[in-house]
Scaffold this motif. Structure first.
Motif, PDB file in Angstrom:
ATOM      1  N   LYS A  46       0.841  -1.214   0.000  1.00 24.44           N
ATOM      2  CA  LYS A  46       0.000   0.000   0.000  1.00 24.44           C
ATOM      3  C   LYS A  46       0.870   1.256   0.000  1.00 24.44           C
ATOM      4  CE  LYS A  46      -4.070   2.073   2.110  1.00 24.44           C
ATOM      5  NZ  LYS A  46      -3.629   3.441   1.769  1.00 24.44           N
ATOM      6  N   HIS A  47       1.956   1.193   0.755  1.00 19.77           N
ATOM      7  CA  HIS A  47       2.852   2.346   0.840  1.00 19.77           C
ATOM      8  C   HIS A  47       3.464   2.642  -0.533  1.00 19.77           C
ATOM      9  CE1 HIS A  47       5.005   5.306   3.130  1.00 19.77           C
ATOM     10  NE2 HIS A  47       6.181   4.877   2.701  1.00 19.77           N
ATOM     11  N   ALA A  48       3.810   1.583  -1.275  1.00 17.59           N
ATOM     12  CA  ALA A  48       4.372   1.767  -2.615  1.00 17.59           C
ATOM     13  C   ALA A  48       3.345   2.420  -3.542  1.00 17.59           C
ATOM     14  CB  ALA A  48       4.825   0.421  -3.185  1.00 17.59           C
ATOM     15  N   ILE A  49       2.100   1.969  -3.454  1.00 17.39           N
ATOM     16  CA  ILE A  49       1.025   2.545  -4.270  1.00 17.39           C
ATOM     17  C   ILE A  49       0.811   4.012  -3.909  1.00 17.39           C
ATOM     18  CG2 ILE A  49      -1.471   2.512  -4.659  1.00 17.39           C
ATOM     19  CD1 ILE A  49      -0.093   0.374  -6.211  1.00 17.39           C
ATOM     20  N   ASP A  50       0.773   4.301  -2.604  1.00 21.31           N
ATOM     21  CA  ASP A  50       0.547   5.674  -2.142  1.00 21.31           C
ATOM     22  C   ASP A  50       1.663   6.614  -2.587  1.00 21.31           C
ATOM     23  OD1 ASP A  50      -1.777   4.846  -0.938  1.00 21.31           O
ATOM     24  OD2 ASP A  50      -0.916   4.707   1.084  1.00 21.31           O
ATOM     25  N   ILE A  57      -6.110  -1.929  -0.914  1.00 22.17           N
ATOM     26  CA  ILE A  57      -4.775  -1.357  -1.099  1.00 22.17           C
ATOM     27  C   ILE A  57      -4.776  -0.309  -2.201  1.00 22.17           C
ATOM     28  CG2 ILE A  57      -2.408  -1.926  -1.851  1.00 22.17           C
ATOM     29  CD1 ILE A  57      -2.781  -4.629  -0.448  1.00 22.17           C
ATOM     30  N   GLY A  58      -5.735  -0.426  -3.114  1.00 16.56           N
ATOM     31  CA  GLY A  58      -5.806   0.507  -4.230  1.00 16.56           C
ATOM     32  C   GLY A  58      -5.288  -0.075  -5.529  1.00 16.56           C
ATOM     33  N   ILE A  59      -5.412  -1.402  -5.664  1.00 16.74           N
ATOM     34  CA  ILE A  59      -4.922  -2.103  -6.855  1.00 16.74           C
ATOM     35  C   ILE A  59      -6.093  -2.804  -7.538  1.00 16.74           C
ATOM     36  CG2 ILE A  59      -3.448  -4.001  -7.655  1.00 16.74           C
ATOM     37  CD1 ILE A  59      -1.539  -3.321  -5.394  1.00 16.74           C
ATOM     38  N   ASN A  60      -6.124  -2.758  -8.870  1.00 14.22           N
ATOM     39  CA  ASN A  60      -7.238  -3.389  -9.586  1.00 14.22           C
ATOM     40  C   ASN A  60      -6.773  -4.434 -10.602  1.00 14.22           C
ATOM     41  OD1 ASN A  60      -6.144  -1.837 -11.623  1.00 14.22           O
ATOM     42  ND2 ASN A  60      -7.917  -0.485 -11.833  1.00 14.22           N
ATOM     43  N   LYS A  61      -5.530  -4.918 -10.425  1.00  8.77           N
ATOM     44  CA  LYS A  61      -5.061  -5.976 -11.320  1.00  8.77           C
ATOM     45  C   LYS A  61      -4.046  -6.853 -10.596  1.00  8.77           C
ATOM     46  CE  LYS A  61      -1.280  -3.323 -13.429  1.00  8.77           C
ATOM     47  NZ  LYS A  61      -0.700  -2.830 -14.697  1.00  8.77           N
ATOM     48  N   ASN A 101     -12.023 -16.114 -13.078  1.00 15.32           N
ATOM     49  CA  ASN A 101     -13.278 -15.379 -13.256  1.00 15.32           C
ATOM     50  C   ASN A 101     -13.764 -14.746 -11.951  1.00 15.32           C
ATOM     51  OD1 ASN A 101     -13.473 -15.851 -16.006  1.00 15.32           O
ATOM     52  ND2 ASN A 101     -14.625 -17.758 -15.750  1.00 15.32           N
ATOM     53  N   MET A 102     -13.442 -15.373 -10.820  1.00 12.15           N
ATOM     54  CA  MET A 102     -13.851 -14.815  -9.536  1.00 12.15           C
ATOM     55  C   MET A 102     -13.184 -13.454  -9.311  1.00 12.15           C
ATOM     56  SD  MET A 102     -15.711 -14.950  -6.854  1.00 12.15           S
ATOM     57  CE  MET A 102     -16.327 -16.650  -6.846  1.00 12.15           C
ATOM     58  N   PHE A 103     -11.942 -13.322  -9.717  1.00  4.64           N
ATOM     59  CA  PHE A 103     -11.276 -12.024  -9.629  1.00  4.64           C
ATOM     60  C   PHE A 103     -11.980 -11.016 -10.522  1.00  4.64           C
ATOM     61  CE2 PHE A 103      -7.836 -14.584  -7.929  1.00  4.64           C
ATOM     62  CZ  PHE A 103      -7.183 -13.732  -7.050  1.00  4.64           C
ATOM     63  N   LYS A 104     -12.271 -11.422 -11.745  1.00  4.29           N
ATOM     64  CA  LYS A 104     -12.894 -10.500 -12.703  1.00  4.29           C
ATOM     65  C   LYS A 104     -14.282 -10.076 -12.241  1.00  4.29           C
ATOM     66  CE  LYS A 104     -10.192 -11.972 -16.683  1.00  4.29           C
ATOM     67  NZ  LYS A 104     -10.188 -12.476 -18.079  1.00  4.29           N
ATOM     68  N   GLU A 105     -15.010 -11.029 -11.634  1.00  7.11           N
ATOM     69  CA  GLU A 105     -16.339 -10.699 -11.119  1.00  7.11           C
ATOM     70  C   GLU A 105     -16.253  -9.677  -9.989  1.00  7.11           C
ATOM     71  OE1 GLU A 105     -18.230 -14.331  -9.985  1.00  7.11           O
ATOM     72  OE2 GLU A 105     -18.207 -15.151 -12.031  1.00  7.11           O
ATOM     73  N   ASN A 106     -15.098  -9.630  -9.335  1.00  5.65           N
ATOM     74  CA  ASN A 106     -14.893  -8.673  -8.243  1.00  5.65           C
ATOM     75  C   ASN A 106     -14.026  -7.492  -8.682  1.00  5.65           C
ATOM     76  OD1 ASN A 106     -15.992  -9.803  -5.444  1.00  5.65           O
ATOM     77  ND2 ASN A 106     -15.271 -11.552  -6.642  1.00  5.65           N
ATOM     78  N   ASN A 107     -14.062  -7.225 -10.006  1.00  9.36           N
ATOM     79  CA  ASN A 107     -13.441  -6.038 -10.598  1.00  9.36           C
ATOM     80  C   ASN A 107     -11.925  -5.980 -10.424  1.00  9.36           C
ATOM     81  OD1 ASN A 107     -15.996  -4.894 -11.444  1.00  9.36           O
ATOM     82  ND2 ASN A 107     -16.339  -4.428  -9.276  1.00  9.36           N
ATOM     83  N   ILE A 108     -11.299  -7.151 -10.469  1.00 11.87           N
ATOM     84  CA  ILE A 108      -9.837  -7.234 -10.495  1.00 11.87           C
ATOM     85  C   ILE A 108      -9.430  -7.817 -11.854  1.00 11.87           C
ATOM     86  CG2 ILE A 108      -7.773  -8.327  -9.551  1.00 11.87           C
ATOM     87  CD1 ILE A 108      -8.828  -6.211  -7.715  1.00 11.87           C
TER      88      ILE A 108
END
Length: 229
Positions: free
Chosen positions: A139-143, A175-179, A218-225
Motif C-alpha cells: 500500500k505504501h508503494a502505491i501511495d 490497497i488501491g490495486i485493480n489488477k 473469473n472470480m477475480f474479474k467478477e470482483n473487478n480485479i
C-alpha cells in the motif's frame, strides 16, 4: 537385508558459506554457486545491453532472490542504474521494515510484488511470517506513486479456493490495486528440496495449468480485479 546409507550429507542449517567443504572435497564433487561482485562490476555487465534497453523499453530487474535482504547493495545498484537512465524493476516479497523498504524502492520504477495469502494466519502457516508488513509496504508503494503488479502463486490446498480468490480481490481493492497476475502451481522447484535434503510437502501433487483455474480467474474479474496468467 537393510541397506546402509554411506553418503555424505551437508547440514545446511550450520553452513556459514565459507566454501571449505568445496575446497577440501577429494573428488571435486562439490561446487559453489554464486559470485561476489561490486556494484560497479554488476553495472558494467548491465550496461552492455543499454542499447537494447533503449530500443525495447526494458532495463534492470532484481529478482531470483530477495533484494531486501541486501538493502544497501540493492539501493546502490538501483541508484547507479537510474543515473545511467536505465528503467528499474524488482521482484519482492515486501517483507522488510518500512524504513528499509522505502530506501530500496525509492529507485525502482516497477515492482513485481509476491502475494502468498490474504489471511494472516494462513500466511504464517505457509511462510512462517505474517503478511502485515508485505501488505503495508504494498500500500505504501502505491501511495507513493510506484507501479505495482501483485503476483499470486496459486497453490493447491493453500490459496486456491474461490473464496480465496474473492478475499484476495477485496484485499487488493483495499490497497488501491485493480489488477494482478496469477502464477499456477508447478513442480520446477521440487529437485531443489531433494538437493538440500528438505522434505517437500507437495511431492507428486499435479501442477496447475491456466485451463484448470478458469473459475478462479473469473472470480477475480467478477470482483473487478483484472487478473491474468
Amino acid at each position: 537385508m537393510k541397506t546402509i546409507d554411506k553418503s555424505i550429507k551437508i547440514n545446511h542449517s550450520q553452513c556459514s558459506g565459507c566454501k571449505k567443504c568445496v575446497y577440501e572435497c577429494p573428488k571435486n564433487a562439490l561446487s559453489a554457486q554464486g559470485e561476489q561482485k561490486s556494484v560497479e562490476e554488476v553495472l558494467k555487465i548491465v550496461l552492455q545491453d543499454q542499447a537494447f534497453y533503449e530500443e525495447s523499453g526494458g532495463g534492470l530487474t532484481l529478482s531470483g532472490g530477495e533484494l531486501l535482504l541486501q538493502p544497501e547493495f540493492s539501493r546502490e545498484l538501483l541508484l547507479a542504474a537510474k543515473e545511467e537512465g536505465i528503467h528499474t524493476c524488482c521482484e519482492t516479497t515486501g517483507f522488510a521494515t518500512e524504513e528499509i523498504f522505502d530506501r530500496v524502492i525509492e529507485y525502482v520504477d516497477y515492482i513485481l510484488f509476491d502475494m502468498k495469502h490474504w489471511n494472516t494466519d494462513k500466511h504464517i502457516e505457509g511462510t512462517g511470517v505474517s503478511n502485515k508488513l508485505p501488505l503495508l509496504n504494498m500500500k505504501h508503494a502505491i501511495d507513493n506513486g510506484k507501479t505495482v503488479l501483485p503476483r499470486i502463486p496459486v497453490i493447491p490446498g493453500f490459496n486456491d479456493s474461490l473464496g480465496d480468490a474473492k478475499e484476495f480481490s477485496k484485499t487488493l481493492h483495499s490497497i488501491g490495486i485493480n489488477k494482478c497476475q496469477l502464477l499456477p502451481f508447478h513442480q520446477f522447484g521440487e529437485n531443489k528440496y531433494h538437493l538440500l535434503n528438505i522434505k517437500y510437502d507437495y511431492e507428486n501433487v499435479p501442477s496447475y495449468h491456466p485451463e484448470d483455474l478458469k473459475e478462479y480467474l473469473n472470480m477475480f474479474k467478477e470482483n473487478n480485479i483484472n487478473a491474468f496468467f
